[in-house]
Design a protein around this motif. Sequence first.
Motif, PDB file in Angstrom:
ATOM      1  N   ILE A 176       0.918  -1.273  -0.027  1.00 39.48           N
ATOM      2  CA  ILE A 176       0.117  -0.022   0.011  1.00 39.48           C
ATOM      3  C   ILE A 176       0.784   1.170   0.170  1.00 39.48           C
ATOM      4  N   GLU A 311      -6.787  -0.799   1.649  1.00 38.27           N
ATOM      5  CA  GLU A 311      -5.752  -1.066   2.691  1.00 38.27           C
ATOM      6  C   GLU A 311      -6.902  -1.743   3.863  1.00 38.27           C
ATOM      7  N   TYR A 325       3.612  -1.508   3.799  1.00 33.80           N
ATOM      8  CA  TYR A 325       3.497  -0.056   3.535  1.00 33.80           C
ATOM      9  C   TYR A 325       4.625   0.452   2.610  1.00 33.80           C
TER      10      TYR A 325
END
Length: 390
Positions: A176, A311, A325
Amino acid sequence: MLTDIKNIAAKLAPRLIEIRRHIHSHPELSGQEYQTAAYVAGVLSSCGVHVREGVGKTGVMGELSGQITDERVLAIRTDMDALPIAERTGLDYASQQAGVMHACGHDVHTTVGLGTAMILSELVDNLPGTVRFLFQPAEEIAQGAGWMIADGAMQQVSNILSLHVFPSIPGGSVGIRRGALTAAADDLEITIIGESGHGARPHEAVDAIWIASQVITTLQQAISRTQNPLRPVVLTIGQLNGGRAPNVIADSVKMLGTVRSLHPETHADLPAWIEKIVANVCQMHGGNYEMNYRRGVPSVQNDTGMTQLVESAALEAWGSDRVIYIPEPSLGAEDFSLYLEYAPGMMFRLGVGHPDKPNYPLHHPQFEVDESAIVTGIVTLAYAACKYWE
């Protein structure tokens, strides 16, 4: 809903592996995806998706409509083209097309798009709106998105999702990143014009090669001194052609390069900034120039709301251990950014790294993926689609 999605995905997993390996064995170059498109259309039709072929030349568009209590249309884009690379993986299902290979994972992308369509077709009665599947050609030459858009692929689309495999993170993980994910990529062509002369009498000529070297050096120095270092710019001159003989001063040099940037404001200013430097250097040394700056694709800028949607779906589906991340954007380019000019959207990274063997980078002749990632991709996309209308 998540349990249903996971159960269907587990049931489909062997079939999805077969699909991926078939596509991998039969790669097609950008704009030539005829067999791939026909195959995709057949799979979509078999699960009840309304299919339109020939979108964006060799692209395919599928549409799945639920109860239509919500008029928003969610698009899911995957790309289908391969690269002019000779495969060296040694796989049983390696490319059967000499010099052509799915070295960027588009075979996985296409499979994930098809798998997502298969799952949602079984859950269509629970969908409040419409999902549009875009199977795009010619991403590798940054043309296919524009072709698809010109053929109406983004009409009535409210939001759009996509993914790209990423060998740098473990297979089955979801990467993400908020904001900038990829760079804007433009093409630069500069011709330096001088005056020819004898190599022994440089004062009687205008040396285009020397001026070109000054242009290259000045541009690189100017990036570090005049561009905001928190807004990176990469300018690479990858081709230089000039001169006719070792004892003749060149009267013309052509330079070809690429320009990468992340921030839209910087991207907008780059042509004028570059041309000013080229003009000043040429004027200082008595030369002239011609410059052609061709805009490529802009930076992929992930929308905050759509990023939160993916997410949330990934965290619920896989837990925090499998959601990674991404700390930095890539200076590679992705024409998914063109769709984002029509609707907010998000692209996530699908981890395909193997835990126990070398992970070659994208565009490498030995690039291969952890196929367990396919189920991760389809569950994440399908669940994000279901959550979209909540």
